[in-house]
Design a protein around this motif. Structure first.
Motif, PDB file in Angstrom:
ATOM      1  N   ASN A 147       0.809  -1.217   0.000  1.00 38.79           N
ATOM      2  CA  ASN A 147       0.000   0.000   0.000  1.00 38.79           C
ATOM      3  C   ASN A 147       0.846   1.273   0.000  1.00 38.79           C
ATOM      4  O   ASN A 147       0.320   2.350   0.287  1.00 38.79           O
ATOM      5  CB  ASN A 147      -0.916   0.010   1.222  1.00 38.79           C
ATOM      6  N   ASN A 148       2.124   1.139  -0.306  1.00 44.05           N
ATOM      7  CA  ASN A 148       3.012   2.299  -0.282  1.00 44.05           C
ATOM      8  C   ASN A 148       2.581   3.331  -1.321  1.00 44.05           C
ATOM      9  O   ASN A 148       2.471   3.023  -2.506  1.00 44.05           O
ATOM     10  CB  ASN A 148       4.450   1.850  -0.561  1.00 44.05           C
ATOM     11  N   VAL A 149       2.347   4.534  -0.855  1.00 42.58           N
ATOM     12  CA  VAL A 149       1.954   5.620  -1.750  1.00 42.58           C
ATOM     13  C   VAL A 149       2.816   6.857  -1.512  1.00 42.58           C
ATOM     14  O   VAL A 149       3.344   7.450  -2.463  1.00 42.58           O
ATOM     15  CB  VAL A 149       0.460   5.988  -1.578  1.00 42.58           C
ATOM     16  N   ASP A 150       2.980   7.243  -0.237  1.00 41.69           N
ATOM     17  CA  ASP A 150       3.579   8.544   0.065  1.00 41.69           C
ATOM     18  C   ASP A 150       5.000   8.669  -0.461  1.00 41.69           C
ATOM     19  O   ASP A 150       5.340   9.655  -1.136  1.00 41.69           O
ATOM     20  CB  ASP A 150       3.531   8.819   1.568  1.00 41.69           C
ATOM     21  N   LEU A 151       5.852   7.684  -0.175  1.00 43.42           N
ATOM     22  CA  LEU A 151       7.254   7.822  -0.578  1.00 43.42           C
ATOM     23  C   LEU A 151       7.413   7.777  -2.093  1.00 43.42           C
ATOM     24  O   LEU A 151       8.099   8.619  -2.677  1.00 43.42           O
ATOM     25  CB  LEU A 151       8.107   6.739   0.083  1.00 43.42           C
ATOM     26  N   THR A 174       2.967   1.649  -8.045  1.00 40.23           N
ATOM     27  CA  THR A 174       2.310   0.530  -7.378  1.00 40.23           C
ATOM     28  C   THR A 174       0.814   0.600  -7.649  1.00 40.23           C
ATOM     29  O   THR A 174       0.289   1.622  -8.112  1.00 40.23           O
ATOM     30  CB  THR A 174       2.557   0.573  -5.865  1.00 40.23           C
ATOM     31  N   LEU A 175       0.113  -0.482  -7.337  1.00 43.83           N
ATOM     32  CA  LEU A 175      -1.332  -0.495  -7.576  1.00 43.83           C
ATOM     33  C   LEU A 175      -2.052   0.581  -6.767  1.00 43.83           C
ATOM     34  O   LEU A 175      -2.891   1.302  -7.325  1.00 43.83           O
ATOM     35  CB  LEU A 175      -1.894  -1.887  -7.262  1.00 43.83           C
ATOM     36  N   PRO A 176      -1.773   0.759  -5.467  1.00 48.66           N
ATOM     37  CA  PRO A 176      -2.422   1.862  -4.743  1.00 48.66           C
ATOM     38  C   PRO A 176      -2.062   3.247  -5.286  1.00 48.66           C
ATOM     39  O   PRO A 176      -2.892   4.155  -5.256  1.00 48.66           O
ATOM     40  CB  PRO A 176      -1.906   1.683  -3.304  1.00 48.66           C
ATOM     41  N   LEU A 177      -0.838   3.401  -5.772  1.00 52.43           N
ATOM     42  CA  LEU A 177      -0.446   4.681  -6.364  1.00 52.43           C
ATOM     43  C   LEU A 177      -1.223   4.922  -7.665  1.00 52.43           C
ATOM     44  O   LEU A 177      -1.619   6.061  -7.955  1.00 52.43           O
ATOM     45  CB  LEU A 177       1.058   4.698  -6.637  1.00 52.43           C
ATOM     46  N   TYR A 178      -1.475   3.881  -8.427  1.00 58.80           N
ATOM     47  CA  TYR A 178      -2.288   3.990  -9.636  1.00 58.80           C
ATOM     48  C   TYR A 178      -3.718   4.375  -9.274  1.00 58.80           C
ATOM     49  O   TYR A 178      -4.341   5.212  -9.939  1.00 58.80           O
ATOM     50  CB  TYR A 178      -2.251   2.668 -10.391  1.00 58.80           C
ATOM     51  N   VAL A 179      -4.235   3.780  -8.204  1.00 55.57           N
ATOM     52  CA  VAL A 179      -5.581   4.121  -7.741  1.00 55.57           C
ATOM     53  C   VAL A 179      -5.643   5.595  -7.333  1.00 55.57           C
ATOM     54  O   VAL A 179      -6.585   6.317  -7.691  1.00 55.57           O
ATOM     55  CB  VAL A 179      -5.983   3.224  -6.552  1.00 55.57           C
ATOM     56  N   ALA A 180      -4.640   6.052  -6.596  1.00 59.02           N
ATOM     57  CA  ALA A 180      -4.615   7.447  -6.148  1.00 59.02           C
ATOM     58  C   ALA A 180      -4.551   8.412  -7.332  1.00 59.02           C
ATOM     59  O   ALA A 180      -5.223   9.461  -7.323  1.00 59.02           O
ATOM     60  CB  ALA A 180      -3.424   7.670  -5.223  1.00 59.02           C
TER      61      ALA A 180
END
Length: 304
Positions: A239-243, A258-264
């Motif tokens: 779930n890494n997004v911020d860094l 990453t997948l969560p970054l793509y979602v964001a």
């Protein structure tokens, strides 16, 4: 003739006393419904909708259309999922090995151990955004360590590790290692403190080497701590997004997305919340399946 007294009449339990347990747990139940059940139900609901705030005329029930799109018509989904798995494996393995090594070192008695522990654990207190700011300065091609490596002939002048597709992955890995290794060191050190020294003394008397004591005493004792820490860190790294968002923005060419970054990015830039929640649902199912399988295979909590 003996007189038999009638049994006392049965008294019904007081209604207030019967409801008291439910009244006491009501706040916790409401909190669970508000912070867990409702958000999960909302995500599932919107994953079945076409919901784009920039195209309100097209919103409505979509069924499984979003899931069909991500499985068959979205190459970025598969690319981001593949990178997420690669990122999790590399980060968790390296963080665990380095964290275990640091925990074993600071568990020994030596002069300055307290200061060493503070230095080892300090990166864990730094936020992801501040960590990014530190490493962006370090990776600066003109003022960071790249310049000094170029002075030593180890790198070309003006080389930008975060802009080069060949180095961006490992540059991000090193930055996250700096922040993630203390997590394992803290957790494993706490468990190492509970190992009885008498076990090591008895093993030494029997002629066991340091390596044998490590594999036959230390690792078995750390088993549950290792399973729990690697599972938690795997979920967090997935779930890494911020860094990654502040360090590379998912680039270049989605190579660090990453997948969560793509979602964001979909939610923040495209405002396609329906498709973004479908991706979130898939990520949730992947993590749930992985967690169950990992705990079953590792036999967490089962004494061998």
């Amino acid at each position: 003739m003996a007189v038999v007294s009638a049994p006392p009449p049965r008294t019904k339990p007081r209604r207030a006393g019967a409801l008291a347990p439910y009244v006491l747990i009501a706040p916790s139940l409401v909190a669970m419904l508000g912070f867990l059940v409702y958000p999960m139900a909302s995500v599932i609901y919107y994953s079945l909708q076409r919901y784009n705030v920039t195209k309100p005329w097209d919103n409505g029930f979509a069924g499984l259309e979003n899931f069909r799109t991500l499985l068959f018509d979205d190459p970025i989904f598969w690319q981001s999922l593949g990178f997420s798995l690669k990122w999790v494996v590399v980060e968790v393995v390296l963080q665990f090995l380095l964290g275990l090594a640091l925990a074993l070192i600071v568990n020994e008695s030596f002069v300055g151990r307290a200061i060493s522990r503070a230095l080892v654990f300090s990166p864990w207190a730094v936020s992801g955004v501040l960590t990014t700011a530190i490493w962006v300065l370090l990776y600066n091609p003109f003022t960071g360590m790249s310049r000094y490596l170029a002075d030593m002939g180890l790198m070309d002048y003006g080389a930008a590790p975060l802009a080069n597709p060949g180095t961006v992955f490992w540059a991000a890995v090193v930055a996250e290692l700096w922040r993630g290794v203390p997590f394992f060191a803290i957790l494993l050190l706490a468990d190492l403190q509970s190992v009885s020294k008498e076990l090591y003394e008895a093993a030494s008397v029997d002629g066991a080497t340091r390596l044998r004591r490590f594999f036959h005493i230390t690792l078995p004792h750390l088993r549950d701590a290792i399973i729990l820490s690697t599972l938690l860190r795997s979920v967090w790294e997935f779930n890494n997004v911020d860094l990654l968002y502040t360090l590379t923005g998912g680039g270049p060419a989605h190579q660090t997305t990453t997948l969560p970054l793509y979602v964001a990015s979909l939610a923040a830039q495209s405002h396609d919340f329906g498709y973004a929640t479908a991706l979130t649902t898939v990520a949730f199912l992947i993590l749930t399946f992985f967690s169950i399988v990992y705990l079953r295979l590792s036999k967490f909590g089962v004494k061998s």
